[in-house]
Design an enzyme around this catalytic site. Structure first.
Site, PDB file in Angstrom:
ATOM      1  CG  LEU A 206      -1.932  -1.079   1.422  1.00  0.00           C
ATOM      2  CD1 LEU A 206      -2.529  -1.025   2.817  1.00  0.00           C
ATOM      3  CD2 LEU A 206      -3.027  -0.947   0.377  1.00  0.00           C
ATOM      4  CG  HIS A 207       2.546   3.211  -3.111  1.00  0.00           C
ATOM      5  ND1 HIS A 207       2.134   2.110  -3.786  1.00  0.00           N
ATOM      6  CD2 HIS A 207       2.692   4.190  -4.045  1.00  0.00           C
ATOM      7  CE1 HIS A 207       2.052   2.376  -5.079  1.00  0.00           C
ATOM      8  NE2 HIS A 207       2.376   3.638  -5.261  1.00  0.00           N
TER       9      HIS A 207
END
Ligand code: UD1
Length: 364
Positions: A206-207
């Site tokens: 996740l970013h």
């Protein structure tokens, strides 16, 4: 006459796409390519390791811009790359994907009347809240030749008034990388390094700012992952942005105490090896939606939209909200088995088609 080409790379997702194209350009006598690295990403884990794995060699030109706000980063690249172009005057530049380096270099070249070729053109999430969508819209308007991966790409470009002669559907170049590296990925023992049994764990990445920069959303996602851990082990190679945000809300120790396995960002072979032995992937990345589809691994994408709809209609991808997290995971664990799909032009030959297209463009 041999045509000089600048191939621009700046951030991690550019490299899986640049690798095969650079190799094909170097092998073709009609072109003399130079690799231009803007330095948008700079850590070994985020960048250098990929260049080494794909055998790209040291960049010919380095702009070393580093991190910054969008305006700061984009303007630094624009300014520094213009200086390079004024000296070098290549016959064309190739920009890739949708990162800040893509739009900045396209703008610099376009203003100097140097032809711009966009690899992975035409993708749209129709969500201008994503910085990448702005980069896609602008780069496609500036480009002289647009290489699309899929029919939806062609449709978006035609609908925005781009003449059909400029559009060439070459396919998905990231799959070239996956096809060529698959034997190495299959031999890799990274999941053993993590002491993992195949099919007993999930991989999380996740970013996106929309998931990690808003504490309410990030807290909700972390709660879901902590709840998932006892039934399906969570392995999470963590992007530096995400690491910083989790530390800022004070929850890193809690994740580790609950058994979530957090590592540095991984190189390509280690990461794909981890993914290929996993039960499912939970992500907000663009490229991973495609890689899991090609490998036939269930993918849950924590986003309201995707610029790669073919991964839903033909692949293994599903868009979910945090509210749908646990029910979607349960559905996969109960029902989904791996299914290999065959998507048109995801065949490992996209770089070849790019070279053919480039020859037509220059009529060489
Ligand atoms: C960029 C791309 C995004 C892509 C992602 C993959 C844009 C607009 N976004 O987002 O499309 O999916 O890369 O990673 O171009 N940092 C490091 N080391 C690095 C690079 C960054 O520590 O090598 C830190 C930065 O200091 C910053 C954070 O990571 O705090 C985010 O980096 P940034 O380049 O701003 O954007 P990404 O979120 O990586």
């Amino acid at each position: 006459m041999v045509k000089s080409i600048h191939l621009i790379v700046g951030a991690r997702p550019n490299l899986m796409k640049a690798g095969p194209l650079l190799k094909s350009l170097r092998e073709c006598d009609d072109f003399s390519p130079l690799l231009v690295d803007t330095g948008q990403h700079y850590d070994h884990e985020m960048y250098g390791i990929f260049m080494a794995e794909f055998g790209m060699g040291a960049p010919d030109i380095q702009l070393k811009v580093g991190s910054g706000s969008h305006g700061e980063q984009t303007s630094k690249i624009l300014y520094k790359y213009e200086q390079v172009l004024l000296e070098q005057k290549p016959d064309a530049i190739i920009v890739i994907g949708d990162v800040n380096s893509t739009v900045a270099c396209a703008l610099a070249a376009s203003k100097l009347h140097i032809p711009v070729i966009h690899l992975e053109a035409g993708l749209r999430s129709h969500d201008r809240g994503m910085p990448e969508e702005i980069n896609r819209l602008l780069t496609d308007q500036l480009a002289d030749l647009l290489w699309t991966p899929s029919p939806d790409g062609d449709e978006h470009l035609l609908a925005s008034g781009i003449p059909i002669e400029r559009i060439d559907r070459v396919g998905n170049i990231m799959i070239d990388t996956l096809v060529s590296m698959l034997p190495t990925i299959e031999k890799n023992s990274n999941s053993q390094h993590f002491k993992l049994t195949p099919m007993t764990y999930s991989v999380v990445t996740l970013h996106r700012p929309s998931n990690v920069d808003v504490p309410v959303v990030l807290n909700q996602l972390l709660d879901e992952l902590i709840q998932l851990e006892p039934s399906l082990h969570v392995v999470w190679p963590m992007h530096p942005r995400t690491r910083a945000r989790i530390i800022a809300i004070g929850r890193m120790d809690e994740l580790i105490e609950h058994g979530i396995e957090i590592s540095q960002p991984l190189g390509y072979v280690d990461f794909m090896s981890l993914v290929s032995n996993s039960r499912m992937v939970i992500t907000d990345s663009g490229g991973i939606q495609e890689e899991t589809s090609w490998l036939g691994i269930p993918c849950l994408t924590l986003r309201p939209n995707t610029e790669r709809p073919i991964t839903i209609t033909e692949g293994t991808n599903r868009l979910i909200t945090p509210e749908l997290f646990s029910v979607s995971v349960k559905q996969i664990l109960e029902n989904d088995i791996r299914k290999k799909v065959k998507i048109d032009l995801w065949d490992g030959k996209t770089a070849e088609r790019c070279i053919a297209s480039l020859k037509r463009f220059f009529a060489v």
